[in-house]
Design a protein around this motif. Structure first.
Motif, PDB file in Angstrom:
ATOM      1  N   PHE A 302       0.811  -1.190  -0.053  1.00  0.00           N
ATOM      2  CA  PHE A 302      -0.075   0.052  -0.088  1.00  0.00           C
ATOM      3  C   PHE A 302       0.798   1.118  -0.061  1.00  0.00           C
ATOM      4  CE2 PHE A 302      -2.252   3.200   2.553  1.00  0.00           C
ATOM      5  CZ  PHE A 302      -3.436   3.653   1.491  1.00  0.00           C
ATOM      6  N   ARG A 303       0.552   2.257  -1.096  1.00  0.00           N
ATOM      7  CA  ARG A 303       1.582   3.218  -1.197  1.00  0.00           C
ATOM      8  C   ARG A 303       0.552   4.511  -1.454  1.00  0.00           C
ATOM      9  NH1 ARG A 303       3.072  -0.631  -4.619  1.00  0.00           N
ATOM     10  NH2 ARG A 303       2.792   0.617  -6.283  1.00  0.00           N
ATOM     11  N   ILE A 304       1.134   5.604  -1.262  1.00  0.00           N
ATOM     12  CA  ILE A 304       0.290   6.936  -1.378  1.00  0.00           C
ATOM     13  C   ILE A 304       1.386   7.933  -2.313  1.00  0.00           C
ATOM     14  CG2 ILE A 304      -0.847   8.830  -0.483  1.00  0.00           C
ATOM     15  CD1 ILE A 304      -1.311   7.296   1.784  1.00  0.00           C
ATOM     16  N   MET A 305       0.899   8.230  -3.289  1.00  0.00           N
ATOM     17  CA  MET A 305       1.867   9.269  -4.055  1.00  0.00           C
ATOM     18  C   MET A 305       0.948  10.520  -4.544  1.00  0.00           C
ATOM     19  SD  MET A 305       3.861   8.725  -7.679  1.00  0.00           S
ATOM     20  CE  MET A 305       2.520   9.090  -8.645  1.00  0.00           C
ATOM     21  N   PRO A 306       1.348  11.596  -3.658  1.00  0.00           N
ATOM     22  CA  PRO A 306       0.920  12.986  -3.956  1.00  0.00           C
ATOM     23  C   PRO A 306       1.497  13.415  -5.327  1.00  0.00           C
ATOM     24  CG  PRO A 306       2.056  13.119  -2.107  1.00  0.00           C
ATOM     25  CD  PRO A 306       2.109  11.721  -2.483  1.00  0.00           C
ATOM     26  N   HIS A 307       1.033  14.178  -6.175  1.00  0.00           N
ATOM     27  CA  HIS A 307       1.780  14.772  -7.286  1.00  0.00           C
ATOM     28  C   HIS A 307       1.278  16.047  -7.418  1.00  0.00           C
ATOM     29  CE1 HIS A 307       2.456  15.846 -11.663  1.00  0.00           C
ATOM     30  NE2 HIS A 307       3.754  15.187 -11.580  1.00  0.00           N
ATOM     31  N   PHE A 308       2.265  17.173  -8.268  1.00  0.00           N
ATOM     32  CA  PHE A 308       2.021  18.535  -8.199  1.00  0.00           C
ATOM     33  C   PHE A 308       2.632  19.023  -9.588  1.00  0.00           C
ATOM     34  CE2 PHE A 308       3.779  22.774  -7.879  1.00  0.00           C
ATOM     35  CZ  PHE A 308       2.455  23.595  -7.632  1.00  0.00           C
ATOM     36  N   ASN A 309       1.725  19.855 -10.191  1.00  0.00           N
ATOM     37  CA  ASN A 309       2.316  20.600 -11.455  1.00  0.00           C
ATOM     38  C   ASN A 309       1.669  22.081 -11.670  1.00  0.00           C
ATOM     39  OD1 ASN A 309       3.540  20.074 -14.453  1.00  0.00           O
ATOM     40  ND2 ASN A 309       1.438  21.132 -14.681  1.00  0.00           N
ATOM     41  N   LEU A 310       2.509  22.894 -11.714  1.00  0.00           N
ATOM     42  CA  LEU A 310       2.058  24.365 -11.984  1.00  0.00           C
ATOM     43  C   LEU A 310       2.604  24.562 -13.294  1.00  0.00           C
ATOM     44  CD1 LEU A 310       1.541  27.272 -11.215  1.00  0.00           C
ATOM     45  CD2 LEU A 310       3.737  27.369 -10.324  1.00  0.00           C
ATOM     46  N   GLY A 311       1.584  24.893 -14.306  1.00  0.00           N
ATOM     47  CA  GLY A 311       1.867  25.254 -15.548  1.00  0.00           C
ATOM     48  C   GLY A 311       1.624  26.692 -15.983  1.00  0.00           C
ATOM     49  N   TYR A 312       2.568  27.275 -16.835  1.00  0.00           N
ATOM     50  CA  TYR A 312       2.538  28.578 -17.269  1.00  0.00           C
ATOM     51  C   TYR A 312       2.525  28.767 -18.894  1.00  0.00           C
ATOM     52  CZ  TYR A 312       3.283  33.559 -17.731  1.00  0.00           C
ATOM     53  OH  TYR A 312       3.225  34.824 -18.133  1.00  0.00           O
ATOM     54  N   ALA A 313       1.600  29.122 -19.263  1.00  0.00           N
ATOM     55  CA  ALA A 313       1.386  29.105 -20.823  1.00  0.00           C
ATOM     56  C   ALA A 313       2.160  30.542 -21.435  1.00  0.00           C
ATOM     57  CB  ALA A 313      -0.168  28.941 -21.321  1.00  0.00           C
ATOM     58  N   ASN A 323      -0.859  35.162 -22.118  1.00  0.00           N
ATOM     59  CA  ASN A 323       0.129  34.487 -21.035  1.00  0.00           C
ATOM     60  C   ASN A 323      -0.625  34.342 -19.852  1.00  0.00           C
ATOM     61  OD1 ASN A 323       1.842  34.698 -23.400  1.00  0.00           O
ATOM     62  ND2 ASN A 323       2.494  36.900 -22.693  1.00  0.00           N
ATOM     63  N   GLY A 324      -0.358  33.243 -19.206  1.00  0.00           N
ATOM     64  CA  GLY A 324      -0.716  33.246 -17.799  1.00  0.00           C
ATOM     65  C   GLY A 324      -0.518  31.799 -17.162  1.00  0.00           C
ATOM     66  N   ILE A 325      -0.781  31.771 -15.899  1.00  0.00           N
ATOM     67  CA  ILE A 325      -0.988  30.067 -15.167  1.00  0.00           C
ATOM     68  C   ILE A 325      -2.047  29.562 -15.765  1.00  0.00           C
ATOM     69  CG2 ILE A 325      -1.069  29.176 -13.379  1.00  0.00           C
ATOM     70  CD1 ILE A 325       0.049  31.471 -11.620  1.00  0.00           C
ATOM     71  N   GLN A 326      -1.587  28.532 -16.650  1.00  0.00           N
ATOM     72  CA  GLN A 326      -2.692  27.698 -17.301  1.00  0.00           C
ATOM     73  C   GLN A 326      -3.426  26.834 -16.517  1.00  0.00           C
ATOM     74  OE1 GLN A 326      -1.845  26.659 -21.293  1.00  0.00           O
ATOM     75  NE2 GLN A 326      -2.550  24.561 -21.078  1.00  0.00           N
ATOM     76  N   ASP A 327      -2.337  25.984 -15.526  1.00  0.00           N
ATOM     77  CA  ASP A 327      -3.191  25.094 -14.434  1.00  0.00           C
ATOM     78  C   ASP A 327      -2.428  24.953 -13.295  1.00  0.00           C
ATOM     79  OD1 ASP A 327      -2.008  21.899 -14.963  1.00  0.00           O
ATOM     80  OD2 ASP A 327      -1.379  23.607 -16.428  1.00  0.00           O
ATOM     81  N   ILE A 328      -2.928  24.708 -12.154  1.00  0.00           N
ATOM     82  CA  ILE A 328      -2.372  23.984 -10.981  1.00  0.00           C
ATOM     83  C   ILE A 328      -2.927  22.848 -10.714  1.00  0.00           C
ATOM     84  CG2 ILE A 328      -1.953  24.491  -8.495  1.00  0.00           C
ATOM     85  CD1 ILE A 328      -1.964  27.604  -9.215  1.00  0.00           C
ATOM     86  N   ASP A 350      -6.049  31.784 -14.118  1.00  0.00           N
ATOM     87  CA  ASP A 350      -6.195  32.839 -15.017  1.00  0.00           C
ATOM     88  C   ASP A 350      -7.484  32.600 -16.061  1.00  0.00           C
ATOM     89  OD1 ASP A 350      -4.410  34.245 -13.783  1.00  0.00           O
ATOM     90  OD2 ASP A 350      -2.595  33.674 -15.110  1.00  0.00           O
ATOM     91  N   LEU A 351      -8.385  32.696 -15.664  1.00  0.00           N
ATOM     92  CA  LEU A 351      -9.523  32.445 -16.800  1.00  0.00           C
ATOM     93  C   LEU A 351      -9.554  33.343 -17.853  1.00  0.00           C
ATOM     94  CD1 LEU A 351     -12.769  32.067 -14.294  1.00  0.00           C
ATOM     95  CD2 LEU A 351     -11.335  30.185 -15.297  1.00  0.00           C
ATOM     96  N   GLY A 379     -14.957  36.214 -16.879  1.00  0.00           N
ATOM     97  CA  GLY A 379     -14.725  34.792 -17.017  1.00  0.00           C
ATOM     98  C   GLY A 379     -16.304  34.275 -17.127  1.00  0.00           C
ATOM     99  N   LYS A 380     -16.994  34.649 -18.048  1.00  0.00           N
ATOM    100  CA  LYS A 380     -18.145  34.079 -18.559  1.00  0.00           C
ATOM    101  C   LYS A 380     -18.175  33.683 -20.076  1.00  0.00           C
ATOM    102  CE  LYS A 380     -21.120  36.456 -15.086  1.00  0.00           C
ATOM    103  NZ  LYS A 380     -22.275  37.174 -14.787  1.00  0.00           N
ATOM    104  N   VAL A 381     -18.839  32.626 -20.282  1.00  0.00           N
ATOM    105  CA  VAL A 381     -19.128  32.185 -21.625  1.00  0.00           C
ATOM    106  C   VAL A 381     -20.726  31.789 -21.762  1.00  0.00           C
ATOM    107  CG1 VAL A 381     -16.814  31.373 -22.096  1.00  0.00           C
ATOM    108  CG2 VAL A 381     -18.528  29.857 -21.206  1.00  0.00           C
TER     109      VAL A 381
END
Length: 441
Positions: A302-313, A323-328, A350-351, A379-381
């Motif tokens: 039994f293992r637990i693996m957290p993962h993190f990614n900060l992406g900038y476009a 340009n902006g932070i695309q995803d966290i 960054d919507l 931030g609306k569509v």
């Protein structure tokens, strides 16, 4: 008295000598090392949605297909198998990743128009609808005539002997989830570790098996749909079966695993994209990410693996060029031997990157309705559940018929009412869950 036989002694010594001579190569020979074999890693997942770098490649298009509002969690399950093949020295890696949608694969009539001559074509949403609302440019007089005959029993005959079997009626738009099926192919090389960390470089390609219809531009490979909504400027539109989408591209990348905090594998990655679909106009340009992960109870059942990614476009696409932070993106995987379950959360801070017709599309696929999403800052569509069908169409047409005698005031009131009815907030948070099995050979 004991007598010894010299000849017998010589025979014995000679025999022992021969044994020693012929045995020496065998005794002194070292066993050669077995050649190292390739390392094969496999991973098979069933995911609730095809989400990547903040993009919902299927969930949001499925909402448009099903005339549903956009949600933070959309059930659009897919089978995603992966196979990685490493060279024996762990330098070269070849990888295949597939996406195969499991539900809503067939096309569907999403615009709910009663009479059409082609998918996405003009036509009334209910009997008695005024022509100025369903064919404002007079593109398809035959559909107008058929509608008039059915609703009033009168009308001209521009169809040259129209027959009910001629093919006028509701049409399915090219919007089935199968159009998102595709395959990644990756090649990469891992350099030897240095005091500066570990570096790898590579290239990957992605191609869909069936080109999806969610194109917003007009590549020369498309056929014209002369009776589509939106007038002559929209003959190449989102409902064109030959439209090409941006799910066909490739990138070059560099990974740099930093030489400190190795326990969490901090990695900086740079991706630069080169795409040929839509003349390259709809491709993202550069994406930089910082990622890390850690495995608790490593080597245990039994293992637990957290993962993190900060992406900038740096340039969401070549049209908007924002340009902006695309995803966290954060995820936690729980392993039970070779099986695992993963829960993931994507935050799109960054919507501004997503608040564009080049991502969500024009209202009803009609570029002349681009003003329905006037602001790229709110931030609306447009909500897909508020566009099509007799009920929605009658409300929107009623708004357009407002006339108080003051055109400026009428325009302001119409815009406010229409936006209050059709717009929704872009989901800033997305969630998905996956079940999987991984094995290394």
């Amino acid at each position: 008295m004991n007598y010894s036989n010299p000849f017998s002694k010589i025979q014995t010594l000679s025999f022992l000598f021969l044994i020693l001579v012929f045995s020496f190569p065998i005794l002194s020979e070292t066993k050669p090392e077995e050649p190292k074999s390739l390392i094969v890693e496999t991973n098979t997942e069933i995911v609730s949605d095809f989400l990547w770098r903040g993009n919902s490649f299927v969930g949001e298009s499925q909402s448009r297909r099903n005339n549903a509002a956009y949600q933070s969690f959309t059930y659009a399950p897919a089978l995603q198998p992966t196979i990685n093949v490493w060279s024996p020295d762990k330098k070269f890696m070849w990888s295949l990743f597939g996406n195969f949608q499991l539900t809503n694969r067939d096309d569907r009539d999403s615009d709910r128009r009663l009479l059409q001559s082609s998918p996405g074509g003009v036509g009334p949403s209910y009997l008695g609808e005024e022509v100025k609302f369903f064919d404002p440019y007079g593109q398809d007089p035959c559909v107008q005539s058929v509608h008039e005959r059915i609703s009033t029993g009168e009308g001209s005959d521009p169809c040259l002997g129209y027959s009910p079997n001629q093919g006028y009626g509701p049409k399915k738009e090219p919007n089935g989830n199968r159009r998102a099926d595709g395959l990644f192919f990756t090649m990469s090389y891992q350099f030897d570790p240095t005091k500066w960390g570990e570096f790898s470089v590579g290239i990957w390609f992605y191609n869909t098996f069936q080109k999806t219809s969610n194109s917003l531009l007009a590549p020369g490979t498309q056929k014209q749909n002369l009776h589509t909504s939106g007038g002559p400027n929209n003959t190449f539109n989102t409902n064109n079966p030959d439209a090409i989408h941006r799910l066909m591209w490739h990138e070059y990348f560099v990974h740099w695993q930093l030489p400190f905090l190795k326990i969490v594998k901090p990695t900086i990655s740079y991706y630069t994209q080169y795409s040929t679909e839509n003349g390259g106009l709809m491709s993202g340009r550069n994406y930089i990410s910082l990622s890390g992960s850690y495995t608790f109870r490593e080597e245990k059942f039994f293992r637990i693996m957290p993962h993190f990614n900060l992406g900038y476009a740096m340039g969401n696409n070549a049209v908007d060029n924002r340009n902006g932070i695309q995803d966290i993106t954060t995820s936690t995987s729980f392993f039970f031997g070779d099986f695992f379950i993963k829960f993931a959360h994507i935050f799109r801070p960054d919507l501004y990157l997503w608040d564009t017709n080049n991502y969500f599309g024009y209202a009803g696929g009609d570029p002349n309705k681009s003003h329905w999403n006037r602001s790229s800052e709110d931030g609306k569509v447009v909500d897909p559940s508020r566009i099509y069908g007799a009920y929605n169409t009658s409300i929107l047409n009623s708004i357009e018929q407002i006339n108080t005698g003051n055109s400026l005031r009428d325009s302001i009131v119409k815009t406010w009412l229409r936006e209050a009815y059709t717009l929704q907030n872009i989901p800033a948070h997305l969630f998905y869950v996956s079940l999987g099995y991984s094995k290394t050979f």
